[in-house]
Structures are given as structure tokens and as C-alpha cells.
Design a protein around this motif. Sequence first.
Motif, PDB file in Angstrom:
ATOM      1  N   MET A 169     -11.561   1.972  64.081  1.00 13.94           N
ATOM      2  CA  MET A 169     -11.397   1.905  62.533  1.00 13.94           C
ATOM      3  C   MET A 169     -10.414   2.411  61.865  1.00 13.94           C
ATOM      4  O   MET A 169      -9.584   1.609  61.104  1.00 13.94           O
ATOM      5  CB  MET A 169     -12.731   2.544  61.963  1.00 13.94           C
ATOM      6  CG  MET A 169     -12.851   2.473  60.521  1.00 13.94           C
ATOM      7  SD  MET A 169     -13.134   0.658  59.880  1.00 13.94           S
ATOM      8  CE  MET A 169     -14.792   0.683  59.208  1.00 13.94           C
ATOM      9  N   ILE A 170      -9.939   3.540  62.460  1.00 15.18           N
ATOM     10  CA  ILE A 170      -8.779   4.005  61.758  1.00 15.18           C
ATOM     11  C   ILE A 170      -7.571   3.439  62.138  1.00 15.18           C
ATOM     12  O   ILE A 170      -6.786   3.193  61.564  1.00 15.18           O
ATOM     13  CB  ILE A 170      -8.775   5.619  62.330  1.00 15.18           C
ATOM     14  CG1 ILE A 170      -9.651   6.376  61.735  1.00 15.18           C
ATOM     15  CG2 ILE A 170      -7.236   6.049  61.736  1.00 15.18           C
ATOM     16  CD1 ILE A 170      -9.734   6.642  60.199  1.00 15.18           C
ATOM     17  N   SER A 171      -7.630   2.741  63.497  1.00 14.69           N
ATOM     18  CA  SER A 171      -6.352   1.957  63.924  1.00 14.69           C
ATOM     19  C   SER A 171      -6.216   0.868  63.144  1.00 14.69           C
ATOM     20  O   SER A 171      -5.104   0.022  62.962  1.00 14.69           O
ATOM     21  CB  SER A 171      -6.639   1.647  65.339  1.00 14.69           C
ATOM     22  OG  SER A 171      -7.633   0.795  65.690  1.00 14.69           O
ATOM     23  N   HIS A 172      -7.417   0.204  62.369  1.00 13.39           N
ATOM     24  CA  HIS A 172      -7.207  -0.897  61.622  1.00 13.39           C
ATOM     25  C   HIS A 172      -6.710  -0.622  60.202  1.00 13.39           C
ATOM     26  O   HIS A 172      -6.086  -1.266  59.494  1.00 13.39           O
ATOM     27  CB  HIS A 172      -8.705  -1.700  61.704  1.00 13.39           C
ATOM     28  CG  HIS A 172      -8.817  -2.317  62.870  1.00 13.39           C
ATOM     29  ND1 HIS A 172      -8.026  -3.673  63.450  1.00 13.39           N
ATOM     30  CD2 HIS A 172      -9.898  -2.111  63.923  1.00 13.39           C
ATOM     31  CE1 HIS A 172      -8.781  -3.750  64.878  1.00 13.39           C
ATOM     32  NE2 HIS A 172     -10.033  -2.929  64.824  1.00 13.39           N
ATOM     33  N   PRO A 180      -2.577   0.669  59.381  1.00 17.53           N
ATOM     34  CA  PRO A 180      -1.400  -0.256  59.131  1.00 17.53           C
ATOM     35  C   PRO A 180      -1.567  -0.956  57.753  1.00 17.53           C
ATOM     36  O   PRO A 180      -0.756  -1.301  57.082  1.00 17.53           O
ATOM     37  CB  PRO A 180      -1.765  -1.367  60.091  1.00 17.53           C
ATOM     38  CG  PRO A 180      -2.366  -0.868  61.038  1.00 17.53           C
ATOM     39  CD  PRO A 180      -3.386   0.126  60.883  1.00 17.53           C
ATOM     40  N   ALA A 181      -2.878  -1.137  57.282  1.00 23.78           N
ATOM     41  CA  ALA A 181      -3.120  -1.681  55.967  1.00 23.78           C
ATOM     42  C   ALA A 181      -2.647  -0.364  54.900  1.00 23.78           C
ATOM     43  O   ALA A 181      -1.987  -1.010  53.883  1.00 23.78           O
ATOM     44  CB  ALA A 181      -4.587  -2.020  55.860  1.00 23.78           C
ATOM     45  N   VAL A 239      -0.427   1.812  55.292  1.00 26.86           N
ATOM     46  CA  VAL A 239       0.984   1.856  55.553  1.00 26.86           C
ATOM     47  C   VAL A 239       1.625   0.725  54.604  1.00 26.86           C
ATOM     48  O   VAL A 239       2.510   1.014  53.982  1.00 26.86           O
ATOM     49  CB  VAL A 239       1.408   1.859  56.827  1.00 26.86           C
ATOM     50  CG1 VAL A 239       3.204   2.032  56.859  1.00 26.86           C
ATOM     51  CG2 VAL A 239       1.110   3.173  57.515  1.00 26.86           C
ATOM     52  N   MET A 240       1.224  -0.364  54.793  1.00 26.58           N
ATOM     53  CA  MET A 240       1.628  -1.554  53.995  1.00 26.58           C
ATOM     54  C   MET A 240       1.558  -1.357  52.683  1.00 26.58           C
ATOM     55  O   MET A 240       2.513  -1.919  51.915  1.00 26.58           O
ATOM     56  CB  MET A 240       1.122  -2.785  54.478  1.00 26.58           C
ATOM     57  CG  MET A 240       1.608  -3.029  56.253  1.00 26.58           C
ATOM     58  SD  MET A 240       3.186  -3.449  56.269  1.00 26.58           S
ATOM     59  CE  MET A 240       3.520  -4.823  55.446  1.00 26.58           C
ATOM     60  N   ILE A 241       0.507  -1.031  51.996  1.00 24.06           N
ATOM     61  CA  ILE A 241       0.224  -0.827  50.828  1.00 24.06           C
ATOM     62  C   ILE A 241       1.085   0.338  49.934  1.00 24.06           C
ATOM     63  O   ILE A 241       1.742  -0.206  49.024  1.00 24.06           O
ATOM     64  CB  ILE A 241      -1.452  -0.427  50.328  1.00 24.06           C
ATOM     65  CG1 ILE A 241      -2.230  -1.413  50.714  1.00 24.06           C
ATOM     66  CG2 ILE A 241      -1.553   0.205  49.039  1.00 24.06           C
ATOM     67  CD1 ILE A 241      -3.665  -1.303  50.696  1.00 24.06           C
ATOM     68  N   VAL A 242       1.372   1.238  50.780  1.00 21.21           N
ATOM     69  CA  VAL A 242       2.318   2.221  50.323  1.00 21.21           C
ATOM     70  C   VAL A 242       3.717   1.811  50.266  1.00 21.21           C
ATOM     71  O   VAL A 242       4.440   2.102  49.349  1.00 21.21           O
ATOM     72  CB  VAL A 242       2.170   3.630  51.272  1.00 21.21           C
ATOM     73  CG1 VAL A 242       3.182   4.717  50.744  1.00 21.21           C
ATOM     74  CG2 VAL A 242       0.636   4.300  50.968  1.00 21.21           C
ATOM     75  N   LEU A 243       4.032   1.260  51.462  1.00 19.87           N
ATOM     76  CA  LEU A 243       5.341   0.544  51.590  1.00 19.87           C
ATOM     77  C   LEU A 243       5.854  -0.494  50.289  1.00 19.87           C
ATOM     78  O   LEU A 243       6.628  -0.197  49.953  1.00 19.87           O
ATOM     79  CB  LEU A 243       5.469   0.116  53.028  1.00 19.87           C
ATOM     80  CG  LEU A 243       7.062  -0.455  53.368  1.00 19.87           C
ATOM     81  CD1 LEU A 243       7.967   0.611  53.197  1.00 19.87           C
ATOM     82  CD2 LEU A 243       7.023  -1.489  54.451  1.00 19.87           C
ATOM     83  N   PHE A 244       4.766  -1.414  50.097  1.00 20.16           N
ATOM     84  CA  PHE A 244       5.153  -2.377  49.475  1.00 20.16           C
ATOM     85  C   PHE A 244       4.962  -1.833  47.721  1.00 20.16           C
ATOM     86  O   PHE A 244       5.695  -2.466  46.987  1.00 20.16           O
ATOM     87  CB  PHE A 244       4.213  -3.735  49.555  1.00 20.16           C
ATOM     88  CG  PHE A 244       4.913  -4.370  50.573  1.00 20.16           C
ATOM     89  CD1 PHE A 244       6.025  -5.358  50.498  1.00 20.16           C
ATOM     90  CD2 PHE A 244       4.458  -4.547  51.857  1.00 20.16           C
ATOM     91  CE1 PHE A 244       6.598  -6.206  51.309  1.00 20.16           C
ATOM     92  CE2 PHE A 244       5.013  -5.199  52.974  1.00 20.16           C
ATOM     93  CZ  PHE A 244       5.857  -6.096  52.480  1.00 20.16           C
ATOM     94  N   THR A 245       4.161  -0.996  47.613  1.00 23.86           N
ATOM     95  CA  THR A 245       3.997  -0.401  46.261  1.00 23.86           C
ATOM     96  C   THR A 245       5.571   0.353  46.029  1.00 23.86           C
ATOM     97  O   THR A 245       5.944   0.407  45.077  1.00 23.86           O
ATOM     98  CB  THR A 245       2.981   1.004  46.122  1.00 23.86           C
ATOM     99  OG1 THR A 245       1.779   0.258  46.306  1.00 23.86           O
ATOM    100  CG2 THR A 245       2.768   1.606  44.905  1.00 23.86           C
TER     101      THR A 245
END
Length: 205
Positions: A1-4, A7-8, A10-16
Amino acid sequence: MISHLRPAIVMIVLFTLLTGLAYPLAITGIAQLAFPERANGSLIERDGIVVGSSLIGQNFASERYFHGRPSATTAPDPNDSSKTIDAPFNAANSGGSNLGPTSKKLVDRVNAAIEAEFSAGRIDVVAADAVTTSASGLDPHISPRFALAQAAAVAAARGMPEAQVRALVETKVEPRLAGVIGEPRVNVLALNLALDALARAQAAR
């Protein structure tokens, strides 16, 4: 669960950070460097005091000033929040009337505006922008024809020669962009400020 989830997240934080912080700051910085006046609202000052923007019209009511075109902007009715009232050049609520050419309300309003302008003796020629609103309701410009049609009334209200006022209007006509885009126009605020400056210069003589 954590492995899924990782990435989500990280992507949210990155694109924010990219689209919500880095990109707006970069565009703001470029605008401030390349077009500082426009980036700060194209503000106009008189004697060190901001009196308006060259991009947003104002509701001049005095006979001593040139008037802008009608504005259809509204504001909430202070007595009934479910209703609106006329609020010309309300920059917080830009918009046109959305009335079509067959609208009786539009025809009645235009006819009333024509009658008001003629009965007040302000104009003897009706330019289209003298009685119709713009799509934004905030148009800071009027046509040279409308400006010149008001020259006699403004000159009379100020006790100035009409020829002098008409000549001032001519100096404030802005040409088409690149000679082909748009129409010749007059910025009402800039014209009225120039009118005040001319009156002050004459009074100081």
C-alpha cells in the motif's frame, strides 16, 4: 500500500511546487523585469498619488470632464444580497449586459442614453460608444468622435476655448496598433488628467 501511495504523494508535492510556486514566481519575475509598468497594473499617478489605471475606466460624472462609454457592471444590492444594482466600472465584476440586438431592454436603454446626452447638451453627434457598453464594462477608451463631440460642453463648463480643448483631444488620440490592429482611441483618464494640467498651467500664468 505504501509503495503505491509514495509515488502519488511525491508527484503531488513535486507538481505543487513546480506549478503552484516555481512557475508563478518565474513568470512574475520575468514580467517585472521585462514589463514592470504593465506587471504592476499600468497605474497612473498625479503628484505622486495613484489616480487610476490606464487599463480600467472610471465613472466621470462632472461636466468639467470627458465621460467614458456606458458601463453595464453591477454590484450586490446592500439591502438585498439576492439582487444587484448598477455599479459602473466595477472592476470586481467585469462583464457586459449580454443583451442581444433584438432586446427591447437594450433598445430602451440606448434610446434613453441618446436622449440624456442630447438633453444635457453634451453632444450634438452620437457616436456608437457614447450609448453602448463594452464587453468588459471597464473599457478605458472612447472613440475620437465621441471625445470630440464632448469638447464643446467640457470647454463651456471650464470656461476654456473650444478649439483649445479639441486640440488637446487630438493630441491624445492613440493610433491603431502597428497601424492595422484595432481602431484609433482616446484614453479618458489620460485625457482628463491632461485637461487638468492644461487648466492649472493657464491659471498659473
